[in-house]
Design a protein around this motif. Sequence first.
Motif, PDB file in Angstrom:
ATOM      1  N   ALA A  60      37.513  28.267  31.679  1.00 28.22           N
ATOM      2  CA  ALA A  60      36.072  28.012  31.819  1.00 28.22           C
ATOM      3  C   ALA A  60      35.376  29.222  32.422  1.00 28.22           C
ATOM      4  N   TYR A  62      36.430  32.306  32.069  1.00 27.33           N
ATOM      5  CA  TYR A  62      36.451  33.332  31.024  1.00 27.33           C
ATOM      6  C   TYR A  62      35.279  33.187  30.051  1.00 27.33           C
ATOM      7  N   TYR A  63      34.788  31.975  29.913  1.00 26.93           N
ATOM      8  CA  TYR A  63      33.649  31.745  29.011  1.00 26.93           C
ATOM      9  C   TYR A  63      32.449  32.574  29.456  1.00 26.93           C
ATOM     10  N   HIS A  64      32.313  32.778  30.771  1.00 26.26           N
ATOM     11  CA  HIS A  64      31.175  33.519  31.314  1.00 26.26           C
ATOM     12  C   HIS A  64      31.524  34.967  31.625  1.00 26.26           C
ATOM     13  N   LYS A  66      34.837  37.812  31.467  1.00 27.33           N
ATOM     14  CA  LYS A  66      36.215  38.106  31.058  1.00 27.33           C
ATOM     15  C   LYS A  66      36.988  38.840  32.146  1.00 27.33           C
TER      16      LYS A  66
END
Length: 201
Positions: A60, A62-64, A66
């Motif tokens: 979750a 990583y969605y915003h 990296k």
Amino acid sequence: MNIRERTTTESAFAPTSAEERPRDTRTRIQEIALRLFTEQGYEATSLREIAEVLGVTKAALYYHFKTKEDIVASLVVRRTAFLDQLIDWVRDQPRTPEVRREAVRRYAASLTSEGYHEIMRFLERNQTALKNHPDIGQMRAKMVSLCGHLVDPTAPPEVRLKGALALFALHAALFLLPDEDLTEADRADAALKVALELIDA
């Protein structure tokens, strides 16, 4: 999350609808990362730890973001944008004492924005770890560019140095005037007075 945590970065990110919820998560990631980076160090803080404190999965997060480098870039993006705007403004003005003083005042006013002190403490405490971060390097380059526009490049070196120190004096008050009896406004007023004296030198 307490009020102080909510205002450490861009408090305007508060959600007003379901569509804004992902952006709110992004802001909470920034807030928690900023706190951990400052308290225990940038290099000692992992994305997994940030996710755990936030209470989400690493996927979750990583969605915003990296990488940690991406989080740092997001923290300084508004600062970089402001420097671009101020440089553009100064570049279009005549080189006069009035323009120099106004530029210093605008720069000083920008330092009172929400979250500025927290970000500056983070940068100050992680100088070595961030020395090769491209966005931090870009911000430093823009500061040098701004100083160059404030002072005549043909002026004696001591005059150019004073012009550069005018901007850094505004930052120094945060670290060099730690007196508990001084308010943030007191520090800002003292710093601006010194900065204006230097830019007029």
